[in-house]
Design a protein around this motif. Structure first.
Motif, mmCIF file in Angstrom:
data_model
loop_
_atom_site.group_PDB
_atom_site.id
_atom_site.type_symbol
_atom_site.label_atom_id
_atom_site.label_comp_id
_atom_site.label_asym_id
_atom_site.label_seq_id
_atom_site.Cartn_x
_atom_site.Cartn_y
_atom_site.Cartn_z
ATOM 1 N N GLU A 293 0.764 -0.864 -0.121
ATOM 2 C CA GLU A 293 -0.394 0.392 -0.231
ATOM 3 C C GLU A 293 0.877 1.782 0.349
ATOM 4 O OE1 GLU A 293 -3.838 0.530 1.868
ATOM 5 O OE2 GLU A 293 -2.938 0.622 3.699
ATOM 6 N N LEU A 294 0.668 2.100 -1.081
ATOM 7 C CA LEU A 294 1.017 3.643 -0.915
ATOM 8 C C LEU A 294 0.421 4.584 -0.165
ATOM 9 C CD1 LEU A 294 2.724 6.053 -2.029
ATOM 10 C CD2 LEU A 294 1.248 6.126 -3.835
ATOM 11 N N HIS A 295 0.921 5.420 0.690
ATOM 12 C CA HIS A 295 0.683 5.759 1.663
ATOM 13 C C HIS A 295 1.146 7.667 0.846
ATOM 14 C CE1 HIS A 295 1.071 2.592 4.848
ATOM 15 N NE2 HIS A 295 -0.121 2.776 3.822
ATOM 16 N N VAL A 296 0.622 8.993 1.681
ATOM 17 C CA VAL A 296 1.052 9.937 0.923
ATOM 18 C C VAL A 296 0.195 11.113 1.758
ATOM 19 C CG1 VAL A 296 0.947 11.837 -1.313
ATOM 20 C CG2 VAL A 296 0.750 9.497 -1.760
ATOM 21 N N ALA A 297 1.260 11.514 2.461
ATOM 22 C CA ALA A 297 1.076 12.414 3.153
ATOM 23 C C ALA A 297 0.791 14.244 2.899
ATOM 24 C CB ALA A 297 2.129 12.836 4.898
ATOM 25 N N VAL A 298 -0.135 15.029 3.179
ATOM 26 C CA VAL A 298 -0.629 16.314 2.295
ATOM 27 C C VAL A 298 -0.153 17.348 3.487
ATOM 28 C CG1 VAL A 298 -1.806 17.823 0.650
ATOM 29 C CG2 VAL A 298 -1.535 15.143 0.369
ATOM 30 N N PRO A 299 0.781 17.246 3.197
ATOM 31 C CA PRO A 299 1.467 18.689 4.890
ATOM 32 C C PRO A 299 0.375 19.760 4.512
ATOM 33 C CG PRO A 299 3.089 18.474 3.830
ATOM 34 C CD PRO A 299 2.107 17.549 2.940
ATOM 35 N N GLY A 300 0.346 20.286 3.687
ATOM 36 C CA GLY A 300 -0.838 22.035 3.371
ATOM 37 C C GLY A 300 -2.083 22.185 3.894
ATOM 38 N N ARG A 301 -2.172 23.156 3.315
ATOM 39 C CA ARG A 301 -3.666 23.517 3.110
ATOM 40 C C ARG A 301 -4.637 23.265 1.953
ATOM 41 N NH1 ARG A 301 -3.628 29.026 6.749
ATOM 42 N NH2 ARG A 301 -2.156 28.056 8.354
ATOM 43 N N GLN A 302 -4.356 22.739 1.115
ATOM 44 C CA GLN A 302 -5.051 22.166 -0.332
ATOM 45 C C GLN A 302 -4.985 21.094 -0.619
ATOM 46 O OE1 GLN A 302 -3.854 24.732 -3.578
ATOM 47 N NE2 GLN A 302 -4.183 26.668 -2.411
ATOM 48 N N ARG B 14 -4.212 6.686 1.172
ATOM 49 C CA ARG B 14 -3.920 4.766 0.892
ATOM 50 C C ARG B 14 -4.069 4.958 0.260
ATOM 51 N NH1 ARG B 14 -5.986 1.248 4.862
ATOM 52 N NH2 ARG B 14 -8.016 2.710 5.215
ATOM 53 N N ILE B 15 -3.104 4.492 -0.881
ATOM 54 C CA ILE B 15 -3.836 3.924 -2.322
ATOM 55 C C ILE B 15 -3.315 2.218 -2.462
ATOM 56 C CG2 ILE B 15 -3.273 4.007 -4.853
ATOM 57 C CD1 ILE B 15 -2.998 7.115 -3.455
ATOM 58 N N ALA B 16 -3.482 1.648 -2.973
ATOM 59 C CA ALA B 16 -3.849 0.440 -2.457
ATOM 60 C C ALA B 16 -2.641 -0.211 -4.003
ATOM 61 C CB ALA B 16 -5.159 -0.471 -2.761
ATOM 62 N N LEU B 17 -2.311 -1.487 -3.830
ATOM 63 C CA LEU B 17 -0.919 -1.024 -4.517
ATOM 64 C C LEU B 17 -0.917 -3.357 -5.040
ATOM 65 C CD1 LEU B 17 2.456 0.391 -3.916
ATOM 66 C CD2 LEU B 17 0.820 1.358 -5.397
ATOM 67 N N ASP B 18 -1.639 -4.369 -4.288
ATOM 68 C CA ASP B 18 -2.562 -5.268 -4.662
ATOM 69 C C ASP B 18 -2.845 -5.572 -5.482
ATOM 70 O OD1 ASP B 18 -4.611 -4.050 -4.362
ATOM 71 O OD2 ASP B 18 -4.985 -5.889 -2.959
ATOM 72 N N ALA B 19 -2.509 -4.896 -6.660
ATOM 73 C CA ALA B 19 -3.082 -5.099 -8.454
ATOM 74 C C ALA B 19 -1.422 -5.528 -9.299
ATOM 75 C CB ALA B 19 -3.614 -4.081 -8.953
ATOM 76 N N LEU B 20 -0.898 -5.401 -8.669
ATOM 77 C CA LEU B 20 1.051 -5.560 -8.770
ATOM 78 C C LEU B 20 0.997 -7.320 -9.145
ATOM 79 C CD1 LEU B 20 2.103 -2.406 -7.983
ATOM 80 C CD2 LEU B 20 1.802 -2.553 -10.278
ATOM 81 N N PRO B 21 1.859 -6.929 -10.374
ATOM 82 C CA PRO B 21 2.332 -8.145 -10.307
ATOM 83 C C PRO B 21 3.446 -9.012 -8.979
ATOM 84 C CG PRO B 21 1.692 -7.254 -12.695
ATOM 85 C CD PRO B 21 1.635 -6.321 -11.507
ATOM 86 N N VAL B 22 3.859 -9.958 -9.225
ATOM 87 C CA VAL B 22 4.749 -9.888 -8.742
ATOM 88 C C VAL B 22 6.193 -9.169 -9.252
ATOM 89 C CG1 VAL B 22 5.311 -12.310 -9.842
ATOM 90 C CG2 VAL B 22 6.229 -11.997 -7.750
ATOM 91 N N GLY B 23 7.249 -9.062 -8.338
ATOM 92 C CA GLY B 23 8.263 -8.521 -9.071
ATOM 93 C C GLY B 23 8.517 -7.212 -8.166
#
Length: 535
Positions: free
Chosen positions: A337-346, A378-387
């Motif tokens: 899973e990808l995690h992206v933090a957005v510290p700004g106000r937009q 949070r953005i799922a990455l479980d659709a990626l093939p093995v690698g």
């Protein structure tokens, strides 16, 4: 000179003398000009720059993995009690110190945070000799060599200090490995020991039930520091006044159970900012599903927020294995899973791309997503093939990023988890430490264009092997198994040319152990500091 010695009194007097001389010359020139009439135009002196030699190289490893225990841990207070989480746990610290081009090995020592000695790695050179700039040895030869120590069983935090040579900061590195096959803290955890900094971002900590995120902040500097901690959760920034103005004396550290101030968060973005001395920061993240250990790792600082983030070293197991895991009760987060933090106000509009060995792999929805301001998405990455993959994030607002990895299968077999942090573009020379207790492969991602990578293995006896070249095509991830660089390789000198390329080590042990560590920055040298001359 001890590796901890600061620039000598003689150097400070020399710098003061240089400033006085500059004042005298400037005053004399103006006086002489006034004897021949007014100046035709104002004289633009500007602010002179004084060359300041680099100080000691300093890197700190966190203490060994431990389980927070007692009421202090439950309340989220700092410095809780700790208990061992495994009877079979092993730990190992490894350090390598590189010579200068004149083959001089700088003085280096491994100590505890309080300054007590663990191991003298190399004797300190006389200060006068160390200050000299040298391109060749006394025999008229030039070249690099190294000295390494391995297998150091030190449970407490360890600090590596290395003497500068020729006014330049020496190049060195240290790494801690932890491996356990039983107990609440079963799994593999590796930490690339850090240079202290005044701002750091760690992304991905979880405080859900059964998940323990322990933030460890340390001050290895000789002066005091005041630390502020900011947290960004699923619903926005977490208000935590107790995490402001944390005072750390020289050699002091503090541990904070993040669930005590931000409970129930599936992924946190954490910013650590210090005033005064720079600090190190790491999160010990563990997972316990009922009585079953679900993984242990160190979450390390990644790149500071920007509109472009790259996370290398993302190892994805087969979708079938991951699906069997997540189908079990309590295993919903046992997936990449990808995690992206957005510290700004937009809000941030994101474009996420995944680059594997054969090129870009499409993500569901084209990788488009939106992350709300002040949150960690949070953005799922479980659709990626093995690698092995490199994940690139483009955003219209500054963001920080990291990826959770999982390795294991369903049933009674153990499962481990790891967290990969975003990285910076590789430069001309980085020293990658090869951890003990694990198998290492280095993943190089080139999301924009082709690049060439130079790899020089460093052996345990200090010899540095011939360079090997690895090419990466545009939009791909190339992988180098460290075992193929030669038996006994303890470190690798890595340099890159061409388009931007990013790297991380993917580490595995046994059937399920997994960890990921980034590449240390290239060592800086002499700095020019502007000096204002007033009266």
């Amino acid at each position: 000179m001890s590796p901890r010695t600061v620039p000598s009194t003689a150097r400070r007097w020399a710098a003061a003398g240089a400033g006085s001389a500059l004042l005298a010359v400037t005053a004399a020139g103006i006086a002489a000009a006034s004897l021949h009439g007014p100046l035709a135009a104002p004289l633009e002196l500007g602010i002179p720059a004084a060359s300041v030699p680099a100080g000691d190289f300093v890197a700190e490893c966190p203490r060994d993995v431990r389980l927070p225990a007692g009421t202090a841990a439950e309340s989220g207070a700092t410095d809780p009690d700790f208990a061992a989480g495994s009877d079979s746990a092993r730990t190992a610290v490894r350090a390598t110190v590189l010579s200068d081009v004149a083959a001089r090995i700088p003085g280096a020592a491994l100590t505890r945070a309080d300054g007590t000695a663990i191991r003298r790695i190399s004797p300190a050179l006389p200060e006068g000799h160390a200050a000299q700039e040298a391109a060749t040895s006394e025999e008229g030869l030039s070249g690099l060599s190294a000295v390494s120590v391995s297998g150091i069983d030190e449970a407490r935090a360890a600090v590596l200090r290395v003497q500068p040579l020729g006014g330049l900061k020496s190049q060195a590195g240290m790494v801690r490995s932890y491996l356990a096959g039983d107990g609440d803290l079963a799994g593999l955890a590796v930490s690339r020991c850090q240079d202290p900094a005044n701002e750091q971002w760690l992304v991905g900590a979880s405080t859900l039930v059964g998940r323990t995120a322990l933030l460890i902040v340390s001050n290895p500097s000789p002066s005091a520091s005041s630390v502020d901690v900011e947290l960004f959760g699923a619903e926005g920034q977490v208000e935590a006044g107790a995490l402001r103005g944390i005072a750390l004396a020289p050699g002091e550290s503090t541990s904070i159970v993040l669930a005590g101030v931000a409970a129930g968060e599936p992924a946190l973005g954490v910013r650590i900012a210090s005033a005064g001395a720079p600090v190190t920061a790491v999160i010990q993240q563990s997972v316990l599903r009922g009585l079953t250990a679900g993984g242990i790792d160190f979450i390390e600082p990644g790149a500071r927020p920007s509109q472009s983030q790259v996370v290398p070293g993302v190892a994805v197991q087969s979708a079938a294995a991951t699906g069997k895991l997540t189908d079990q009760r309590g295993y919903a987060d046992a997936a990449p899973e990808l995690h992206v933090a957005v510290p700004g106000r937009q809000d941030a509009v994101l474009r996420v791309r995944a680059f594997g060995p054969a090129g870009e792999v499409p993500l569901p929805g084209g990788g488009a997503a939106t992350a709300a301001a002040g949150t960690t998405a949070r953005i799922a990455l479980d659709a990626l093939p093995v690698g092995d993959y490199t994940i690139a994030v483009e955003a219209d607002q500054p963001v920080a990023a990291g990826v959770r990895l999982v390795r294991g299968t369903a049933g009674e077999r153990p499962v481990d988890a790891a967290w990969a942090s975003s990285g910076e573009r590789l430069g001309s020379q980085h020293l990658l430490m090869v951890p003990e207790l694990a198998v290492s492969r280095i993943a190089f991602g080139a999301p924009e264009g082709a690049a060439e990578i130079s790899l020089r293995p460093v052996a345990a006896d200090g010899t540095i092997g011939a360079a090997r070249t690895l090419s990466t095509a545009a939009g791909t991830t190339a992988v180098q198994d460290v075992r193929d660089l030669g038996a006994g390789t303890v470190a690798v000198l890595v340099g890159a040319g061409g388009d931007p390329v990013y790297a991380a080590q993917v580490l595995t042990a046994g059937a399920s152990g997994v960890s990921s560590i980034g590449v240390p920055p290239a060592t800086g040298g002499r700095r020019d500091v502007a000096v204002e001359i007033g009266h």
